[in-house]
Enzyme design. Structure first.
Site, short mmCIF file in Angstrom:
data_model
loop_
_atom_site.label_atom_id
_atom_site.label_comp_id
_atom_site.label_asym_id
_atom_site.label_seq_id
_atom_site.Cartn_x
_atom_site.Cartn_y
_atom_site.Cartn_z
N ARG A 99 -0.31 6.95 11.18
CA ARG A 99 0.70 6.32 11.89
C ARG A 99 2.22 6.33 11.03
O ARG A 99 2.19 6.56 9.90
CB ARG A 99 0.61 4.64 11.93
N THR B 42 -5.33 -7.17 4.61
CA THR B 42 -6.89 -6.61 4.73
C THR B 42 -7.87 -7.61 4.36
O THR B 42 -7.27 -9.02 4.21
CB THR B 42 -6.94 -5.34 3.84
N GLY C 151 7.28 13.20 -7.95
CA GLY C 151 6.71 14.17 -7.01
C GLY C 151 5.26 14.20 -6.76
O GLY C 151 4.55 13.08 -7.68
N LYS D 40 -0.88 5.21 -5.60
CA LYS D 40 -2.03 4.87 -6.75
C LYS D 40 -2.92 6.06 -6.92
O LYS D 40 -3.26 6.30 -7.73
CB LYS D 40 -2.94 3.64 -6.11
N GLN E 146 -5.41 -0.70 -1.24
CA GLN E 146 -4.63 -1.42 -0.51
C GLN E 146 -3.64 -1.92 -1.64
O GLN E 146 -3.25 -1.31 -2.56
CB GLN E 146 -5.04 -2.43 0.24
N LYS F 142 8.20 7.82 -6.46
CA LYS F 142 8.90 8.43 -5.23
C LYS F 142 10.49 7.92 -5.54
O LYS F 142 11.09 7.97 -4.50
CB LYS F 142 8.28 7.72 -3.96
N GLY G 216 -6.65 5.49 1.93
CA GLY G 216 -6.02 6.90 1.80
C GLY G 216 -5.54 7.22 0.66
O GLY G 216 -4.24 6.95 0.71
N HIS G 217 -6.28 7.87 -0.20
CA HIS G 217 -5.35 8.30 -1.66
C HIS G 217 -5.12 9.57 -1.59
O HIS G 217 -6.10 10.53 -1.64
CB HIS G 217 -6.18 7.77 -2.79
N GLY H 63 0.74 -1.18 0.07
CA GLY H 63 0.00 0.01 0.00
C GLY H 63 0.96 1.19 -0.04
O GLY H 63 2.05 1.26 -0.01
N ASP H 64 0.05 2.49 -0.25
CA ASP H 64 0.81 3.65 -0.22
C ASP H 64 1.81 3.80 -1.38
O ASP H 64 2.88 4.47 -1.16
CB ASP H 64 1.35 3.87 1.36
N ASN I 19 -10.66 2.63 4.97
CA ASN I 19 -9.38 2.15 5.34
C ASN I 19 -8.18 2.83 4.30
O ASN I 19 -7.02 2.94 4.61
CB ASN I 19 -8.97 0.49 5.64
N THR J 249 -4.22 7.88 6.45
CA THR J 249 -5.54 7.58 7.01
C THR J 249 -5.42 7.43 8.65
O THR J 249 -6.26 8.01 9.19
CB THR J 249 -6.08 6.07 6.64
N THR J 250 -4.26 7.03 9.02
CA THR J 250 -4.45 6.88 10.55
C THR J 250 -3.19 7.81 11.02
O THR J 250 -3.09 8.03 12.38
CB THR J 250 -3.91 5.46 10.88
P1 IMP Z 1 -7.70 -3.10 7.61
O1 IMP Z 1 -7.68 -3.02 6.22
O2 IMP Z 1 -7.98 -1.82 8.30
O3 IMP Z 1 -8.40 -4.08 8.34
O4 IMP Z 1 -6.03 -3.27 8.19
C1 IMP Z 1 -5.19 -4.37 7.75
C2 IMP Z 1 -3.74 -4.18 7.45
O5 IMP Z 1 -3.84 -3.35 6.20
C3 IMP Z 1 -3.11 -3.15 8.27
O6 IMP Z 1 -1.64 -3.79 8.26
C4 IMP Z 1 -3.19 -1.80 7.77
O7 IMP Z 1 -2.37 -1.17 8.14
C5 IMP Z 1 -3.36 -2.34 6.31
N1 IMP Z 1 -3.96 -1.45 5.38
C6 IMP Z 1 -5.25 -1.36 5.09
N2 IMP Z 1 -5.48 -0.20 4.29
C7 IMP Z 1 -4.31 0.33 3.87
C8 IMP Z 1 -3.86 1.43 3.11
O8 IMP Z 1 -4.77 2.15 2.36
N3 IMP Z 1 -2.51 1.62 2.93
C9 IMP Z 1 -1.63 0.76 3.55
N4 IMP Z 1 -1.89 -0.11 4.47
C10 IMP Z 1 -3.29 -0.37 4.64
MG MG Z 2 -2.66 5.12 1.18
#
Ligand code: IMP
Ligand code: MG
Length: 389
Positions: A285, A222, A380, A15, A207, A313, A39-40, A11-12, A37, A282-283
């Site tokens: 973190r 996920t 970029g 996209k 994801q 990147k 975050g684009h 992910g990330d 979940n 999204t979070t």
């Molecule tokens: P969930 O999708 O919230 O159940 O999370 C399951 C796993 O997928 C966790 O490790 C999350 O950090 C990861 N995850 C879910 N959505 C994303 C995303 O959009 N980007 C990166 N990691 C994600």
């Molecule tokens: Mg993301």
């Protein structure tokens, strides 16, 4: 031409920005997986915007949240409201399938509780209720948007859901949940319709391959499919066979728990995190950082059946003295057994900028292992920061 943008790592990979770029040559942008979940991050006229549920198209696209998407009604309404400041017409361009699963506060509480019970085996979810909503759907007890057209039916289903989840989260106030869900539903009710699509479609996967529940690093994954091959089934668009654009970063990141063979921990990791702005959209973190893992990237390319490869990147690594590359593992590469995998990481010479010969050498190593050409480089965050090579 129909297309799909898919992430090839955890992910990330960027996209959202690639979707925004390709959306210009497509009529529709369609989500079929994931939920809030995701975050684009994209930029509209220099303004940063994070999409969680609305496909990352522009005002010239029709946007379809198709049946495989998990919808949190409150998140969706908040997103529509803030997007309206940039695109006043956005509301009229959105179509939402009545088949979508709806995340209720019950599933969000369950997500938190189940993670707590797993203790040191917790997945590190985004706590958006994704897993429990898919589980409740598999129990045939989950909410779908079409349930919302009858208050009576919705109440019955919520009452059952409350009973099923009681052993884990105790009593919940069904009346209160019903009222708040209906309030949010009213705001999108007129947008609920199956899109009848003419024109080209761009699917926006969510994801990434290594987070796919069936092909990724289970159980650290996920709960909805991240594969291009699942797009027709989960969107209902069976005649829109897409070309696959696979997106990967020049290094690797991961949020949440689970194996990450090429992870680094020292100052280099901190430098990478800072340079790449590697904090969850999204979070919030901090993302775990590491070097590019080519055996896994090759696996992901094969699983996704990638037609076009895009590196993002690359510029983040400008100025690093050395850059780690995993070209092979000692032993087999099995996504479910990565915890005991032994990656071999070598270092290649760093580069000052992307015209540098050292960067070209890095590209050749990637292409040799994944057996595909890298066709585009993104350098970029802005939509136009991408060029074919
Ligand atoms: P969930 O999708 O919230 O159940 O999370 C399951 C796993 O997928 C966790 O490790 C999350 O950090 C990861 N995850 C879910 N959505 C994303 C995303 O959009 N980007 C990166 N990691 C994600
Ligand atoms: Mg993301």
């Amino acid at each position: 031409m129909n297309s799909i943008v898919v992430g090839l790592q955890w992910g990330d990979e960027g996209k959202g920005k690639i979707v925004q770029h390709l959306s210009k040559s497509h009529d529709w942008v369609v989500r079929f997986s994931g939920g809030p979940n995701a975050g684009h991050t994209i930029y509209y006229n220099g303004q940063k915007f994070i999409h969680h549920l609305i496909p990352s198209g522009t005002k010239n696209n029709k946007l379809f949240i198709s049946r495989g998407t998990l919808v949190d009604l409150e998140v969706l309404n908040d997103e529509i409201k803030s997007m309206e400041r940039i695109f006043p017409e956005i509301r009229n361009n959105i179509y939402i399938s009545a088949w979508c699963r709806v995340i209720s506060p019950i599933e969000k509480d369950l997500d938190i509780k189940i993670e707590e019970l797993k203790g040191s085996n917790a997945v590190g979810t985004t706590k958006r209720g994704i897993g429990p909503t898919v589980a409740d759907d598999a129990h045939r007890a989950g909410l779908r948007i079409f349930d919302f057209f009858s208050e009576e039916k919705l109440r019955r289903k919520l009452t059952t859901l409350a009973l099923i989840s009681k052993p884990l989260i105790g009593d919940v106030d069904v009346d209160n949940i019903l009222e708040s869900l209906l309030k949010e539903f009213k705001k999108i009710k007129v947008r609920v319709k199956e899109a009848s699509i003419n024109g080209s479609v761009l699917f926006e996967a969510t994801q990434a391959i290594m987070l796919d529940p069936m092909y990724g690093t289970y159980p650290y994954v996920t709960s909805t499919s991240c594969l291009p091959s699942s797009a027709p089934y989960f969107s209902g668009l069976f005649n829109k066979n897409p070309e696959v654009f696979g997106v990967f970063k020049a290094y690797t990141t991961r949020v949440g728990s689970g194996p990450f063979p090429t992870e680094i921990f020292d100052e280099e990791s901190e430098k990478l995190r800072k340079a790449g702005g590697e904090f969850g959209s999204t979070t919030g973190r901090s993302r775990r950082c590491g070097w590019i893992d080519l055996p896994l990237l090759k696996y992901a390319c094969d699983v996704a059946n990638v037609d076009h490869l895009i590196m993002t990147k690359a510029d983040v690594l400008n100025g690093f003295d050395r850059i780690g590359v995993c070209q092979e593992y000692e032993g087999e590469v099995l996504p479910y057994a990565l915890e005991s995998a032994r990656p071999k990481v070598d270092y290649v010479k760093g580069w000052k900028n992307l015209q540098d010969i050292a960067f070209k050498d890095f590209l050749s190593v990637i292409e040799r292992i994944v057996k595909r050409k890298v066709e585009y480089i993104s350098f970029g965050p802005k939509e136009e920061d991408i060029k074919p090579i």
